[in-house]
Design a protein around this motif. Structure first.
Motif, PDB file in Angstrom:
ATOM      1  N   LYS A 297       6.881   2.069  -3.863  1.00 31.37           N
ATOM      2  CA  LYS A 297       6.887   3.319  -4.609  1.00 31.37           C
ATOM      3  C   LYS A 297       5.483   3.909  -4.587  1.00 31.37           C
ATOM      4  N   ILE A 298       5.434   5.205  -4.418  1.00 29.58           N
ATOM      5  CA  ILE A 298       4.167   5.921  -4.529  1.00 29.58           C
ATOM      6  C   ILE A 298       3.997   6.352  -5.984  1.00 29.58           C
ATOM      7  N   ARG A 299       2.877   5.958  -6.563  1.00 32.76           N
ATOM      8  CA  ARG A 299       2.568   6.372  -7.935  1.00 32.76           C
ATOM      9  C   ARG A 299       1.604   7.546  -7.858  1.00 32.76           C
ATOM     10  N   LEU A 300       2.094   8.700  -8.267  1.00 34.09           N
ATOM     11  CA  LEU A 300       1.341   9.942  -8.150  1.00 34.09           C
ATOM     12  C   LEU A 300       0.883  10.383  -9.539  1.00 34.09           C
ATOM     13  N   GLY A 301      -0.406  10.559  -9.716  1.00 28.00           N
ATOM     14  CA  GLY A 301      -0.955  10.983 -11.002  1.00 28.00           C
ATOM     15  C   GLY A 301      -1.099  12.494 -11.077  1.00 28.00           C
TER      16      GLY A 301
ATOM     17  N   PRO B  77      -6.131  13.430  -6.096  1.00 23.83           N
ATOM     18  CA  PRO B  77      -6.764  12.120  -6.319  1.00 23.83           C
ATOM     19  C   PRO B  77      -6.072  11.056  -5.474  1.00 23.83           C
ATOM     20  N   PRO B  78      -6.691   9.895  -5.287  1.00 19.02           N
ATOM     21  CA  PRO B  78      -6.036   8.801  -4.561  1.00 19.02           C
ATOM     22  C   PRO B  78      -4.732   8.399  -5.255  1.00 19.02           C
ATOM     23  N   VAL B  79      -3.789   7.908  -4.465  1.00 14.87           N
ATOM     24  CA  VAL B  79      -2.497   7.477  -4.995  1.00 14.87           C
ATOM     25  C   VAL B  79      -2.367   5.973  -4.836  1.00 14.87           C
ATOM     26  N   SER B  80      -1.487   5.392  -5.652  1.00 15.99           N
ATOM     27  CA  SER B  80      -1.256   3.952  -5.624  1.00 15.99           C
ATOM     28  C   SER B  80       0.082   3.652  -4.966  1.00 15.99           C
TER      29      SER B  80
ATOM     30  N   GLN C 129      -5.394  -1.514  -2.266  1.00 16.47           N
ATOM     31  CA  GLN C 129      -6.096  -0.372  -1.681  1.00 16.47           C
ATOM     32  C   GLN C 129      -5.419   0.933  -2.096  1.00 16.47           C
ATOM     33  N   LYS C 130      -6.231   1.924  -2.449  1.00 16.23           N
ATOM     34  CA  LYS C 130      -5.714   3.245  -2.767  1.00 16.23           C
ATOM     35  C   LYS C 130      -5.436   4.022  -1.484  1.00 16.23           C
ATOM     36  N   GLY C 131      -4.493   4.947  -1.565  1.00 14.91           N
ATOM     37  CA  GLY C 131      -4.139   5.767  -0.421  1.00 14.91           C
ATOM     38  C   GLY C 131      -4.447   7.233  -0.664  1.00 14.91           C
TER      39      GLY C 131
END
Length: 380
Positions: free
Chosen positions: A287-291, A235-238, A249-251
């Motif tokens: 920070k990369i927020r990874l779900g 999924p897209p990351v924040s 914007q999502k990455g």
């Protein structure tokens, strides 16, 4: 005597009644909200420090030596591909070009003379007026003159290239960095320090690292047989910026390094973010927020927990409306909720608030029509 005794008994009776009227009643049973734990599908967020770079970060260096005549840009300016950034003194290189052109003209004249000599000797040899040896010498001179022309042309082309290098242009569109060299400075291709750096930031990339354990969990939670397949299913990351606000914007994660770093024991991943407005620049941090998806997970609101001696507890409720302090094992967070692996199970009832004053085995009155934990979590 009987009268005194009667008065004493009457006084004792009055005092006893007064004491009873002043004695505090039993503590009331507290009314507290209670919810039922259920299994839910959820996503937990993990954050990893990231360094941000432009899609293209290039050092601008001179390819010829000379004095810096002009600096045509300013620090931080946006430039377009092909735009001239610096001008190096071109006079020495223009003279080299003129010298190469002169050599070429001389070689062309020598070729004409060699051709004339061949033309002159050819009929004489045919009529046996002169020997064949002289014609062979003339043809050899002609080939030497032709090769000299090729060499002169190469010198002219090289001189033109060096002259063109006196105009230092932008290889891509982007933003100019610092300008350590000023007008009049002597620059060289061997300089340790570049003239400047140029960053193309219409897209930015954020590099972050996963530990070996996190990477194993990463691979196990997403569909796909290969890493490439898993990346396609991500999924897209924040991106969380330094002020703790999320970048709008999502990455998308589009690269996983081929090997672990032997020093840190971590593997690097890359996420790409659109940056049309130029909000992000090379050198930003975040920070990369990874779900990570979890099926049939048990979530407990953080507000329904209490931490004691490095352990986290919830208060569960039995059929007799008595509470028990139950330790739980937290394996992640999803917003304001804990993801639980041990301690409570689906169907258990937990106290949602007012737990700071509860004691083990205390009787409470559950609040009627209390929602399920899942409903509370969904509202949050």
């Amino acid at each position: 005597m009987k009268k005194i005794t009667l008065l004493s008994l009457l006084a004792a009776f009055v005092i006893s009644c007064a004491d009873k009227s002043q004695a505090p009643g039993a503590a009331p049973v507290p009314l507290l909200p209670v919810a039922t734990v259920t299994n839910e599908n959820t996503i937990t967020d993990s954050e990893y420090p990231a360094s941000i770079q432009g899609k293209v970060d290039v050092e601008i260096r001179p390819q010829v030596s000379g004095n810096l005549d002009r600096v045509l840009v300013d620090e931080g300016a946006y430039v377009s591909k092909g735009q001239t950034l610096f001008k190096i003194n071109e006079r020495p290189f223009r003279e080299q070009l003129n010298n190469a052109l002169a050599s070429l003209h001389g070689a062309e004249a020598a070729l004409i003379n060699a051709q004339l000599e061949v033309d002159k000797l050819t009929p004489l040899v045919q009529n046996k007026v002169v020997s064949d040896y002289q014609l062979k010498l003339a043809k050899s001179s002609y080939r030497i003159a032709a090769s000299n022309i090729e060499q002169s042309k190469a010198m002219v082309a090289s001189a033109k290239i060096n002259l063109g290098y006196t105009n230092v242009t932008a290889p891509v569109s982007g933003y100019i960095g610092r300008l350590p060299k000023k007008q009049g400075s002597l620059v060289s291709a061997s300089d340790m320090e570049p003239l400047t750096t140029l960053s193309d930031v219409h897209e930015v990339v954020a590099y972050f690292s996963l530990s070996e354990t996190d990477f194993i969990n990463f691979k196990s939670h997403y569909a796909g047989k290969t890493i490439g397949d898993k990346i396609n299913h991500l999924p897209p990351v924040s991106l969380i910026l330094a002020d703790n606000n999320a970048y709008p914007q999502k990455g998308k994660i589009d690269m996983v390094d081929g090997q672990f770093d032997k020093t840190t024991g971590a593997i690097t991943l890359r996420a790409t973010f659109p940056n049309a407005n130029g909000t992000l620049r090379s050198g930003n941090t975040g920070k990369i927020r990874l779900g990570i998806n979890h099926d049939n997970a048990i979530l407990v609101p953080q507000s329904a927990t209490v931490e004691m001696q490095d352990k986290i507890f919830v208060f569960t409720l039995n059929k007799e409306n008595k509470v028990s302090k139950m330790p739980i094992t937290v394996i992640g967070k999803s917003g304001v909720n804990y993801l639980i692996s041990e301690g409570v199970k689906s169907g258990d009832q937990i106290v949602l608030s007012g737990i700071d004053k509860l004691q083990e085995g205390q009787l409470i009155q559950p609040e009627k029509s209390a929602p399920k934990v899942a409903q509370i979590i969904n509202k949050k």
